[in-house]
Design a protein around this motif. Sequence first.
Motif, PDB file in Angstrom:
ATOM      1  N   CYS A   1       0.830  -1.209   0.000  1.00 55.07           N
ATOM      2  CA  CYS A   1       0.000   0.000   0.000  1.00 55.07           C
ATOM      3  C   CYS A   1       0.861   1.255   0.000  1.00 55.07           C
TER       4      CYS A   1
ATOM      5  N   GLN B   1      -4.399   7.623   0.265  1.00 54.04           N
ATOM      6  CA  GLN B   1      -4.608   8.664  -0.739  1.00 54.04           C
ATOM      7  C   GLN B   1      -5.334   9.859  -0.140  1.00 54.04           C
ATOM      8  N   ASN B   2      -6.334   9.595   0.692  1.00 49.65           N
ATOM      9  CA  ASN B   2      -7.063  10.683   1.340  1.00 49.65           C
ATOM     10  C   ASN B   2      -6.152  11.483   2.270  1.00 49.65           C
TER      11      ASN B   2
ATOM     12  N   ILE C   1       1.329   4.079  -3.168  1.00 47.66           N
ATOM     13  CA  ILE C   1       1.182   5.532  -3.041  1.00 47.66           C
ATOM     14  C   ILE C   1       2.437   6.230  -3.558  1.00 47.66           C
TER      15      ILE C   1
ATOM     16  N   GLU D   1     -10.330  -6.227  -0.483  1.00 47.39           N
ATOM     17  CA  GLU D   1     -11.080  -5.143   0.151  1.00 47.39           C
ATOM     18  C   GLU D   1     -10.252  -4.367   1.170  1.00 47.39           C
TER      19      GLU D   1
ATOM     20  N   GLY E   1      -7.457  -2.364  -0.683  1.00 50.23           N
ATOM     21  CA  GLY E   1      -8.050  -1.229  -1.385  1.00 50.23           C
ATOM     22  C   GLY E   1      -8.472  -0.123  -0.427  1.00 50.23           C
ATOM     23  N   ALA E   2      -9.044  -0.528   0.713  1.00 50.62           N
ATOM     24  CA  ALA E   2      -9.473   0.455   1.712  1.00 50.62           C
ATOM     25  C   ALA E   2      -8.266   1.203   2.289  1.00 50.62           C
ATOM     26  N   ARG E   3      -7.177   0.489   2.516  1.00 52.93           N
ATOM     27  CA  ARG E   3      -5.968   1.123   3.065  1.00 52.93           C
ATOM     28  C   ARG E   3      -5.366   2.097   2.048  1.00 52.93           C
ATOM     29  N   ILE E   4      -5.339   1.701   0.784  1.00 53.03           N
ATOM     30  CA  ILE E   4      -4.809   2.588  -0.255  1.00 53.03           C
ATOM     31  C   ILE E   4      -5.669   3.850  -0.335  1.00 53.03           C
ATOM     32  N   GLN E   5      -6.975   3.680  -0.268  1.00 54.76           N
ATOM     33  CA  GLN E   5      -7.882   4.834  -0.289  1.00 54.76           C
ATOM     34  C   GLN E   5      -7.613   5.750   0.910  1.00 54.76           C
ATOM     35  N   GLN E   6      -7.393   5.142   2.074  1.00 56.66           N
ATOM     36  CA  GLN E   6      -7.094   5.920   3.285  1.00 56.66           C
ATOM     37  C   GLN E   6      -5.795   6.712   3.105  1.00 56.66           C
TER      38      GLN E   6
ATOM     39  N   LYS F   1      -3.932  13.658   0.088  1.00 53.18           N
ATOM     40  CA  LYS F   1      -4.683  14.828  -0.406  1.00 53.18           C
ATOM     41  C   LYS F   1      -4.848  15.865   0.700  1.00 53.18           C
TER      42      LYS F   1
END
Length: 185
Positions: free
Chosen positions: A13, A61-62, A17, A51, A54-59, A65
């Motif tokens: 993860c 990325q957020n 990033i 899942e 993917g959730a960790r990558i989204q976290q 940002k």
Amino acid sequence: MNKNLTVKQEAFCQAYIKLGTKSAAYRASYSCENMKDETINTKAYILFKKENVGARIQQLQNELKERNRITIDELVIELANMVRFDIADLYNEDGSLKNIHQMPKAARQMIMQIESFEEFTGFGPDKQLIGFTKKVKMIPKLDAIEKLMKHLGGYKLDNEQKTTNIFIGDERKQRLEALKKKLGK
């Protein structure tokens, strides 16, 4: 680290990033020296689709940002500016390179590197400056175009067009038969 991930999954993860591609992240996180590229790509894709991963990558990325206070719209605008860049913005009417402070900001942002060489004649006290050579290396415009195409779905549309079958049912057979007759087969 996320409690639901293994150490290698968390490394994947973090690498995703940093590196931006699934395969590169997989190579950075797992032992791949005996694997084919296709195997790495497949394993990276499967891992990315889990899942919890993917959730960790989204976290991540957020968080990225939020730290940088930048939006996707701002990034797309920057890419669009890169695509529209005109190298003439770097030069004066006589063809000489503008002073860096006279260049528009958008043009300066396209510069990757500037090298300046002073040219002399003579030695010691007779040494005289006879000119300058300046090399300007720009960010590759094609990279910006490709990133913008990916973001805006340009490649997806192109790939869908390649797989579209425009012939329906018997029409395909009829066209093939007509072509065979035309070729004398």
